[in-house]
Write a protein that holds these residues in place. Structure first.
Motif, PDB file in Angstrom:
ATOM      1  N   LYS A 124     -52.540 -73.107  53.060  1.00  0.00           N
ATOM      2  CA  LYS A 124     -53.172 -72.080  52.464  1.00  0.00           C
ATOM      3  C   LYS A 124     -53.417 -71.996  51.071  1.00  0.00           C
ATOM      4  O   LYS A 124     -54.329 -71.571  50.490  1.00  0.00           O
ATOM      5  CB  LYS A 124     -52.792 -70.774  53.206  1.00  0.00           C
ATOM      6  N   CYS A 129     -57.330 -74.260  55.495  1.00  0.00           N
ATOM      7  CA  CYS A 129     -57.001 -73.302  56.705  1.00  0.00           C
ATOM      8  C   CYS A 129     -57.105 -71.678  56.396  1.00  0.00           C
ATOM      9  O   CYS A 129     -56.439 -71.041  56.539  1.00  0.00           O
ATOM     10  CB  CYS A 129     -55.803 -73.745  57.274  1.00  0.00           C
ATOM     11  N   GLY A 131     -60.001 -69.973  57.021  1.00  0.00           N
ATOM     12  CA  GLY A 131     -61.036 -69.619  58.099  1.00  0.00           C
ATOM     13  C   GLY A 131     -60.187 -68.297  58.736  1.00  0.00           C
ATOM     14  O   GLY A 131     -61.082 -67.281  59.128  1.00  0.00           O
ATOM     15  N   SER A 132     -59.009 -68.546  59.180  1.00  0.00           N
ATOM     16  CA  SER A 132     -58.463 -67.489  59.836  1.00  0.00           C
ATOM     17  C   SER A 132     -57.501 -66.331  59.333  1.00  0.00           C
ATOM     18  O   SER A 132     -57.079 -65.444  59.829  1.00  0.00           O
ATOM     19  CB  SER A 132     -57.352 -68.210  61.166  1.00  0.00           C
TER      20      SER A 132
END
Length: 229
Positions: A124, A129, A131-132
């Motif tokens: 991150k 990653c 998107g969540s």
């Protein structure tokens, strides 16, 4: 007449003690014989008197066989007890080993979980990653990156300042060394080398040059023909 209860302790009178031994010994041997016959048991009785005389009874043909059997039984009992103790110890060690293995397995699982969380956090921070991630998480990641950049800039500035100070110190050292070298070599050279701005022409050479040089104020004439004698 009711017989009184005999107190179980050593008889102090020697004669009375010997009489009591003589009376009770046959009764004890008789009881052993009756026990072996009635119960079909192997019984052996050994008695030593106070004077060291031996009295014995054995339901077997030889009392030595009964003694050997007793020794084997006691050895077997000792071995059995030792085996029981060893089994208990083995069981305890096994239980301790199992507990230790379970604890290590739990620690390994926790460590793997922490490593996985750190890897996700690192991805991150590197911009992967996302998107969540929610808005709050994005904001927190941005703040963390800002703090990291601030720390990196401070460290970079500190390194630059350290290098500048080192170079300045080196410059001062070189200047001092240069001044010392000039002070050492100045007496062995002429003043003209010490003062390069002054003229290096020798006075005599200047006089000769002035005599041999024609005046710049005279007139220059051109003569064609043979020279006069």
């Amino acid at each position: 007449m009711v017989r009184g209860k005999v107190q179980m302790r050593r008889i102090e009178n020697v004669t009375s003690r010997q009489v009591t031994f003589s009376k009770r010994r046959p009764g004890l041997l008789k009881k052993a014989y009756e026990l072996s016959v009635l119960c079909d048991a192997e019984v052996a009785t050994i008695i030593f008197s106070q004077k060291g005389r031996l009295y014995e009874f054995s339901s077997n043909s030889e009392i030595r066989k009964t003694i050997d059997r007793y020794r084997r039984s006691t050895n077997d009992a000792a071995t059995y007890q030792a085996n029981i103790k060893q089994n208990i110890l083995d069981g305890t060690y096994k239980e301790v080993y199992i507990r230790k293995q379970m604890r290590l397995k739990q620690e390994t699982t926790n460590m793997e979980r922490k490593i996985e969380l750190l890897e996700v956090s690192l991805r991150k921070l590197s911009g992967q990653c996302l998107g969540s991630c929610s808005m709050d998480e994005i904001q927190e990641i941005g703040d963390q990156l800002e703090r990291s950049l601030s720390s990196i800039r401070e460290r970079k500035a500190q390194l630059f300042n350290d290098q500048i100070r080192q170079l300045q110190a080196k410059e001062r050292s070189l200047k001092e060394e240069n001044a010392k070298l000039l002070a050492k070599v100045s007496p062995s050279f002429p003043s003209c080398l010490a003062n390069p701005g002054q003229s290096t022409t020798h006075p005599r050479a200047t006089t000769i040059h002035s005599q041999s040089s024609p005046s710049t104020d005279g007139e220059t004439r051109l003569f064609i023909g043979l020279p006069k004698s």
